[in-house]
Design an enzyme around this catalytic site. Sequence first.
Site, short mmCIF file in Angstrom:
data_model
loop_
_atom_site.label_atom_id
_atom_site.label_comp_id
_atom_site.label_asym_id
_atom_site.label_seq_id
_atom_site.Cartn_x
_atom_site.Cartn_y
_atom_site.Cartn_z
N LYS B 183 2.39 -2.37 4.86
CA LYS B 183 2.01 -2.49 3.44
C LYS B 183 0.78 -3.36 3.30
O LYS B 183 0.81 -4.56 3.57
CB LYS B 183 3.13 -3.11 2.61
CG LYS B 183 2.82 -3.00 1.12
CD LYS B 183 3.61 -3.94 0.24
CE LYS B 183 3.00 -5.31 0.09
NZ LYS B 183 1.81 -5.36 -0.77
N GLY B 235 0.25 -14.10 5.57
CA GLY B 235 0.06 -14.40 4.16
C GLY B 235 0.42 -15.84 3.87
O GLY B 235 0.33 -16.70 4.76
N THR B 237 2.42 -19.34 2.94
CA THR B 237 3.60 -19.99 3.49
C THR B 237 4.81 -19.77 2.60
O THR B 237 5.94 -19.57 3.08
CB THR B 237 3.33 -21.49 3.68
OG1 THR B 237 2.30 -21.63 4.67
CG2 THR B 237 4.55 -22.24 4.14
N GLY B 240 6.10 -16.37 3.30
CA GLY B 240 6.62 -16.39 4.66
C GLY B 240 8.00 -17.02 4.73
O GLY B 240 8.90 -16.54 5.42
N GLU B 257 2.47 -15.35 10.25
CA GLU B 257 1.18 -16.05 10.37
C GLU B 257 0.84 -16.50 8.96
O GLU B 257 0.51 -15.67 8.11
CB GLU B 257 0.15 -15.09 10.97
CG GLU B 257 -1.02 -15.79 11.60
CD GLU B 257 -2.15 -15.97 10.63
OE1 GLU B 257 -2.13 -17.01 9.92
OE2 GLU B 257 -3.01 -15.11 10.57
N CYS B 291 -7.25 -18.03 6.62
CA CYS B 291 -6.12 -18.94 6.79
C CYS B 291 -6.44 -20.05 7.78
O CYS B 291 -5.92 -21.14 7.69
CB CYS B 291 -4.88 -18.17 7.22
SG CYS B 291 -5.23 -16.97 8.49
N GLU B 388 -3.63 -25.87 0.69
CA GLU B 388 -4.58 -24.82 1.07
C GLU B 388 -5.24 -24.27 -0.19
O GLU B 388 -4.56 -23.77 -1.08
CB GLU B 388 -3.84 -23.69 1.81
CG GLU B 388 -4.77 -22.66 2.37
CD GLU B 388 -4.04 -21.57 3.12
OE1 GLU B 388 -2.91 -21.22 2.74
OE2 GLU B 388 -4.60 -21.06 4.10
#
Lengths: 348, 528
Positions: B183, B235, B237, B240, B257, B291, B388
């Site tokens: 996706k 993508g 955190t 994730g 990741e 990232c 981030e």
Amino acid sequence: MNESQVTPMSAPVNPGTALVTARERALAVLGGEPDDQTLGRYLHGIPGVDAVGLEQRAAALGTRSIKTTSKRWALDKIISLIDLTTLEGADTPGKVRSLVAKAMNPDPADPTVPRVAAVCVYGDMVPFAIEALGAAHGDPDDGLISVAAVATAFPSGRSSLEIKLADTAEAVAAGADEIDMVIDRGAFLAGRYGEVFDQIAAVKEACRRPDGTSASLKVILETGELVTYDNVRRASWLAILAGGDFIKTSTGKVAPAATLPVTLLMLEVVRDWHRLTGHRVGVKPAGGIRSSKDAIKYLVTVAETVGEEWLVPHLFRFGASSLLNDVLLQRQKMTSGHYSGADYVTID
Amino acid sequence: MSFLDYAPAPESRAILSLRDSYGLFIDGEFVDGRGTPFQTISPSSEERIAMIANANEADIDDAVAAARRAYDRVWSKMSGRDRGKYLFRIARLVQERARELAVAESLDNGKPIKESRDVDVPLVAAWFFYYAGWADKLDHAGLGADPRSLGVAAQVIPWNFPLLMLAWKIAPALAAGNTVVLKPAETTPLTALIFAEILQQADLPAGVVNIVTGAGDTGAALVAHEGVDKVAFTGSTAVGRAIAKQIAGTDKRATLELGGKAANIVFDDAPIDQAIEGIVNGIFFNQGHVCCAGSRLLVQENIHDEVVERLKTRLSTLRLGDPLDKNTDIGAINSREQLDRIRALSDAGVEEGAERWSVPCEIPENGFWYAPTIFTNVQTSSRIAREEIFGPVLSVLTFRTPQEAIAKANNTPYGLSAGIWTDKGSRILAVADQLRAGVIWANTFNRFDPSSPFGGYKESGYGREGGRHGLAAYLSPAPIGRSAAQVTAGRSGAQRRIEGADASAEASASKPKPRARRAGAAKKGAAK
């Protein structure tokens, strides 16, 4: 030439002193006499160069896409920055006259083509060049053409200082406006920086004319023999400290001659020197630049490293011979919309 | 006229022949989605590019079923050599259609064409070439002889490197013998759909790769689908973490990741001009939508002022504008949502007392843009030093000693990447040894290579992509003939550490009953 106003430096300077001579400027920056020890400490204290990073940056600058109006401007600018060069053992007055004719009128079919900045010849050819130039001889900033002479036992520089100075003085006396000297690469690689400094300073002195004016001094580093970027950076600083008006990559007799990374590196030194002292020094890549496409990469590199104001004849030159005709072909193509061929530009 | 106002040099869009609407790529064909279609826009102009199908749960069922069929009937039975042939073919087709892919990527993502042309697409081809070479050499992947593929991999990728992340996911999965349902991100589906056309061109057996488009709920449904054996996600955190929770207690393996807040450490003996370039490349590459971006500049205090001054001078030469112009350095921010987030965090930086400096440049009227920005006087406690930002914003901090640099660099919940700039080789090794980051660059930044593993520590995720390790993430050791204990003992400690949670989870699960893990798959007919 270009003794522009000097602003106070961040290096140790006697407060309130107006620095005018190259030597005073060097002493202020170095903080001592320019002997091997002081120069060594200074030159080896300059941050190193990362070869991979430098080459990446040069390659990135080389990907700029210069089109339409920008390309048109760039092509004319390149012509006006060329030192049209002949440096052969076989040079004759006839060859030099032919070169000068080409320099004055690069494209007989198109009078809008600018003149080149200078012709560059061996010292003994200077009188013939001046004679052939006639009224066109003068400062390229005024649209005239200078005469540059290589001197100091060009290209190897393997001779005594006396001979180098005599070589220089003779060319200046014959009317050369610019002297392209070579540094003693042997002395530099052996770490005898003081000797290299003194020679450049002495040649600079020999560039002086009786009326107090001075021929402009281009200092050829012969980067192909210095090999490492760290050496090129140190030699650039050394040449500028010793009073060179220009730093020049190569004689054209050693491969590799000018490369974009080396020229970028020298431009960075010139930029840092300007930041430090407010004094502008020129850069001349010479040898190996044959195509308009390559030359445009150099213009981009100058503009994005030291700024556009460096794209003038007293701060940037191309040492080249075959480049001119390629630029003319490109120029014709932009005007007519189609490519012509080698028979539609003149050989010199 | 100023020479530096380079005349426009736009890359032509004529090479693109886009459809007005795109379906889902399931079982080798484009089919309509059953959700409400959405449009994908160009973030540099906000113009509509195409309508994109939206996959609902029924579509996901179809896609996973197609992948399972292709796995059982074709792909798992095919020799590694033949799988490699397909991958080589895909790699060559990517090269052939490189310009088209680059234009589409810049159009849909907003990144400058010089990056999509010189970085993204060449790396995509390199990734397929690299893993094509692995397909018939799996015995040497470090898992012992005859390792097995996992089955159906569900892969969810982000919008910052749409096609490159697709390559990172699909190439190793296929080389290892898995089939895929992927996706792409909601805002950047275009190149994945052109890639589907490439798969058709390459005659890849139907169902080996399925591409389903949609938003977060589509991704969640895919990850949650019971027919999936492996989840690979790149993508944020937050997402994730949600995925890890979602698949906890199942036998799905995961590679995550996630985010990063990389320290780019500049010592006072660094090659200064190259370090400046590295700082610029570290944070302003791809508008900082990276990232592993070097978003925290740690500069030795004695050269702080000089570095900042040089950096500002250099940043002033950056060109922001039309992503399709070949001279553009900084493209558009990918979405309004992301732009809002960058603005909010940047404002928070000002409120916390940091000094903001932005490149003075013209911002186009339409589209989403953010001028390259640096913050000085940033403290380690500032939000802009912790969170981030995922945008062209650099926070500058200082340090005095290598110990302090290391401590500050490691003082983050993330651990994806780091950079070291110094002329001293021994210092590079000594500092790198103590940095807790998956990738450490020395005197360079943001360099990628398919043979080099990539992945994070801590909240930056687990598992590795790229290299042999990236391959191992799609394989398990041969279940029969060798005890799991032998298999585990055969691996070096370093490797086990690198594979992190993946490897140890597998080791403990498979020790008592080597085949237990495959029981679920066996029901689906996957066990060999």
